[in-house]
Design an enzyme around this catalytic site. Structure first.
Site, PDB file in Angstrom:
ATOM      1  N   CYS A   1      17.984 -33.101   3.747  1.00  0.00           N
ATOM      2  CA  CYS A   1      17.791 -31.658   3.531  1.00  0.00           C
ATOM      3  C   CYS A   1      16.346 -31.221   3.686  1.00  0.00           C
ATOM      4  O   CYS A   1      16.052 -30.056   3.856  1.00  0.00           O
ATOM      5  CB  CYS A   1      18.335 -31.253   2.169  1.00  0.00           C
ATOM      6  SG  CYS A   1      17.320 -31.815   0.783  1.00  0.00           S
TER       7      CYS A   1
ATOM      8  N   CYS B   1       6.173   3.290   8.798  1.00  0.00           N
ATOM      9  CA  CYS B   1       5.675   3.362   7.426  1.00  0.00           C
ATOM     10  C   CYS B   1       6.773   3.771   6.454  1.00  0.00           C
ATOM     11  O   CYS B   1       7.425   4.790   6.633  1.00  0.00           O
ATOM     12  CB  CYS B   1       4.496   4.324   7.345  1.00  0.00           C
ATOM     13  SG  CYS B   1       2.994   3.542   7.930  1.00  0.00           S
TER      14      CYS B   1
ATOM     15  N   ASN C   1       0.832  -1.202   0.000  1.00  0.00           N
ATOM     16  CA  ASN C   1       0.000   0.000   0.000  1.00  0.00           C
ATOM     17  C   ASN C   1       0.859   1.241   0.000  1.00  0.00           C
ATOM     18  O   ASN C   1       2.001   1.244   0.469  1.00  0.00           O
ATOM     19  CB  ASN C   1      -0.934   0.001   1.221  1.00  0.00           C
ATOM     20  CG  ASN C   1      -0.265   0.566   2.451  1.00  0.00           C
ATOM     21  OD1 ASN C   1      -0.281   1.776   2.687  1.00  0.00           O
ATOM     22  ND2 ASN C   1       0.361  -0.297   3.238  1.00  0.00           N
TER      23      ASN C   1
END
Lengths: 443, 432
Positions: free
Chosen positions: B383, B139, B77
């Site tokens: 693995c 942010c 966003n």
């Protein structure tokens, strides 16, 4: 017309006009983009994928599904067509439930395979709707090949040969090309004249000339074809229909199922096609199912398939059988016809219950009768008019893995030849492989 | 039904599920709907200075990546802090808090990096009766270009300074929200602690471009032909967030500092995982932006059932339970040996284990002509790739070799615990 499903006899117009359009519409329409993305996401991209192994044309199924999943359906279509130029038709009519989708590991995991057939249609329909053709013809070789039969085997062979640069003359007995794709499949599987559209699209490769209405042994002789071409491919199919060989077979309204199916495919107006009120179909294969279901779709009140052996031996797949029964068709197994009754026209079919024993099928003394004002025979087709000199085995032209017959310079494939399963997809595989061998032989 | 009641830095809520400061908490209407749905608390969307309202773009502000069925996996966003007038927000916060006394209501704040601005905003919110403040140092887009948000969060000294101001000018509990857009999450956490923070919350969103438009040659979301990096969140970021939470939880300098876990929390299980790694509660955003507030019902029933199964009397029994088991690579037991084992009855024969191992790993899974896949113990290094690519859960498992048995790959017996710090191949050991 005022006929209904209850009108006695063999009459047209049993249904309202809109019912015909609905009944004969595309049975399984093309997936939408999002549906295809979701269906494609279910593919595990298996190592040495069992679906590809199960496909008679060895389409790289995980690759084409991944191409769909990544937003390149045209590339997916090319992957399909590279192996099977009739991938469009096969997407519609392949018994996927006994081929790729049966082998799908999702079938083992959860009883719900990836919808390979519908994904194939999603890809192939998309590319076929566009202008052009995904393959280009190699430079002309100056060689000429005769292909007899414009069915799936012949056209697959012709396309591959044309792609290699050879000139191909296709001779076909029917008015229209396509063979069983055009005349032998249920209408709802190949809606919107798809068979002809597919032939037109396939011919865009160039270098193929169709000669319709030319029958081997009548208008043209094999010897002449051998003399005037570098190789000959026979994909003549099985033009004969097996008889019941019981009393009453000559009665009126006793027909070959293949003729009924062909008539449906060529009909412009389904309401003009007459169908019985009580229809009996004798046989246990795809042809029996296609005839029976379509008799129901034309408005027959009762339709019964009667098969002489057990249900597990029916060559129609479980999916096809379910389709029949869910369309209102009753399936009776272990019963064989012993006589057809009626004066002039058929009114009843008499059957004996059978027992399938190691020594063969035995008819018991127990019999029953089914009311029938129309009877369709669907107990198999046979090769007729095979040219002299070709070795036959069990009524089919003997070919090796490359499609070579016992006569030099003559190849064969499709239903008329040994080795296939009388499926569109096996015919395509045989035609394609024969073309490769012809190319190798004449180049 | 287990007792989900939570007390986080003194703030009580009926469950540990809060909504993060984000679009879902921008106004009373949304917050009340969230409380009605059952959310334990909210962090109100970030308030800024009084003055001309913040201006957002009027083109798309979110971009996303999806799975094949349009399952939203990650969201980004470029929305800024609240664009509604300060007083409107303050009035609504006060009214909502009065109406929902049992729910946590924390106010997120972001103002310029000077003491007067912080002092001023704190004075304005004093009257709302909110339970605490969260300092938005996270942010990464828009506000950061103006010296706020992650621009502060990327400089530990600023974090410490601002946190100190906040604690000085307010009696409210103070949570410092951290940006993940740094190289070592422990540094800003330490700074917050030094400044007097009561807790840290993390992670804020990650700098990201979700996709590129290959016709217009611009990043998405595209605003009039241009795009900018946005903050990435949603299920895709959870592993990054879990690690950062664990780093702070086990770091000696920050151990014990309360943590509010954020980052891709979508289900009760995600929440439980954050809490096991040391988060006292969790904050959710993307999941509710995808499905609506109702998902909290599943989170409540799921966590409750889990706690009942485990016999946990309170959420505190879960918090931090996995922290002692987070360690450095050098302390992992190098004498622990497992081998992949394929359960042939549940194998569907897709062969993904084989091709993954054959093409990209250790050629340790054989395939027979009948498509039976078997592990070659002499080549298997354990693995786990086969387990990870197998579409059938629990079809392939890692089975430990018993102590004293011989590993067919190395020919050595499985011994007692031994790690890199004492391993003969470790140059620093040899040097001693």
């Amino acid at each position: 017309m005022s006929n209904t499903s209850l009108t006695p006899g063999v009459v047209p117009g049993r249904l309202a006009a809109e019912a015909y359009a609905r009944n004969f519409a595309d049975a399984a329409p093309r997936l939408g983009r999002h549906e295809a993305m979701v269906a494609a996401d279910r593919c595990y991209f298996c190592f040495d994928a069992p679906c590809t192994t199960a496909c008679p044309t060895s389409i790289d199924i995980p690759l084409f599904i991944r191409q769909i999943a990544t937003g390149t359906p045209d590339a997916a279509a090319k992957t399909i067509f590279a192996q099977n130029i009739m991938g469009g038709m096969c997407a519609r009519v392949c018994p996927t439930e006994t081929l790729c989708e049966e082998a799908c590991v999702r079938e083992a995991a959860e009883g719900k395979p990836v919808e390979i057939g519908r994904l194939q249609r999603y890809a192939t329909d998309g590319l076929m709707a566009q202008a052009g053709h995904p393959f280009t013809r190699a430079a002309a070789t100056g060689k000429s090949v005769a292909v007899v039969g414009a069915g799936p085997a012949g056209l697959a062979c012709a396309h591959r040969l044309a792609m290699k640069g050879h000139a191909v003359q296709v001779y076909d007995a029917r008015p229209k090309p396509g063979g069983l794709n055009e005349y032998g499949l249920a209408t709802y599987k190949t809606a919107d004249d798809f068979a002809q559209a597919e032939v037109d699209w396939l011919l865009r490769i160039g270098g193929i000339t169709l000669h319709q209405g030319v029958s081997l042994g009548r208008e043209v002789a094999l010897a002449d074809l051998r003399a005037s071409h570098d190789a000959v491919f026979l994909g003549v199919g099985l033009a004969g229909v097996n008889g019941l060989r019981v009393p009453g077979e000559d009665l009126k309204n006793v027909r070959n199922a293949v003729d009924f199916i062909a008539e449906l495919r060529q009909a412009g107006d389904y309401s003009s096609l007459p169908v019985g009120r009580d229809v009996v179909v004798i046989g246990g294969g795809m042809t029996a199912v296609d005839a029976a279901v379509q008799a129901r779709l034309l408005g027959a009140e009762t339709v019964t398939i009667v098969y002489r052996r057990g249900q597990e031996k029916m060559s129609a797949s479980g999916y096809e059988q379910n389709h029949a029964t869910s369309s209102g068709v009753r399936i009776i197994c272990n019963a064989a016809p012993v006589a057809l009754h009626g004066t002039g026209a058929v009114t009843e079919v008499e059957f004996a219950h059978t027992v399938d024993e190691p020594g063969g099928l035995r008819l018991t003394d127990q019999t029953f009768r089914l009311a029938a004002d129309q009877v369709f025979k669907a107990i198999g087709q046979s090769l007729v008019g095979a040219p002299e000199g070709l070795a036959l085995q069990a009524g089919k032209i003997v070919v090796d893995a490359a499609g070579r017959t016992t006569l030099p310079g003559i190849w064969a494939g499709g239903d008329c030849a040994t080795g296939g399963e009388d499926l569109t997809v096996t015919a395509v595989a045989q035609g394609r492989d024969a073309a490769e061998d012809i190319h190798a032989s004449i180049s | 039904m287990a007792n989900l009641a939570s007390t986080f830095i003194g703030i009580k809520s009926p469950n540990p599920f809060w909504l993060a400061s984000a679009p879902p908490t921008d106004k009373a209407y949304n917050v009340e709907r969230a409380f009605e749905a059952g959310w334990g608390g909210v962090v109100w969307k970030t308030l800024g200075l009084d003055g001309p309202p913040v201006v957002n773009v009027s083109g798309p502000r979110y971009g996303a990546i999806w799975g094949a069925d349009r399952r939203l996996l990650g969201l980004n966003n470029i929305e800024l802090i609240t664009d509604r007038p300060l007083q409107v927000n303050l009035d609504e916060i006060k009214a909502v808090k009065r109406k929902w006394r049992d729910r946590a209501l924390v106010i997120s704040l972001m103002v310029p990096c000077d003491e007067e601005s912080w002092k001023g905003i704190l004075a304005r919110i004093e009257d709302t009766e909110a339970d605490g403040v969260e300092l938005n140092f996270g942010c990464p887009h828009g506000m950061a270009e103006r010296g706020m948000g992650s621009a502060v969060g990327q400089v530990p000294e600023y974090i410490e300074m601002v946190t100190r101001w906040v604690k000085q000018h307010s009696r409210m509990p103070c949570i410092v929200k951290l940006t993940p857009n740094i190289s070592d999450i422990r540094k800003p956490a330490e700074a917050a602690k030094r400044g007097g923070a009561d807790a840290v919350s993390l992670i804020n969103t990650i700098n990201s471009i979700t996709s590129v438009n290959l016709d217009d040659f611009a990043p998405e979301p595209m605003i009039d032909g241009k795009g900018t990096h946005g903050g990435y969140c949603g299920p895709a970021v959870k592993p990054i967030a879990l690690n950062m939470v664990a780093e702070i939880a086990r770091h000696p300098a920050t151990r014990g500092l309360p943590i509010s876990g954020i980052g891709g929390v979508s289900t009760w299980r995600d929440a439980a995982e954050f809490m096991a790694l040391g988060a006292g509660n969790v904050q959710v955003c993307t999941a509710v932006m995808t499905y609506g507030f109702k998902i909290v019902s599943e989170m409540i029933s799921g966590l409750s059932d889990y706690m009942d199964r485990k016999g946990f009397a309170s959420v505190d029994d879960l918090v931090g339970r996995a922290v002692p088991n987070v360690t450095d690579w050098q302390f992992l037991n190098l004498n622990y040996v497992t081998k992949a084992q394929i359960d042939q009855t549940s194998c569907i024969k897709c062969g993904r284990c084989h091709i993954a191992c054959e093409d990209t790993s250790h050629q340790a899974i054989a395939v027979s002509p009948e498509r039976v896949f078997t592990v070659k113990d002499e080549d298997c290094v354990a693995c786990n790739l086969c387990v990870d690519v197998c579409p059938v859960e629990n079809c392939i498992t890692m089975v430990p070799l018993a102590k004293g048995s011989v590993d067919p790959r190395t020919g050595r017996r499985v011994g007692d615990y031994g790690n890199w710090t004492t391993h003969p191949n470790n140059p620093s050991v040899a040097a001693e």
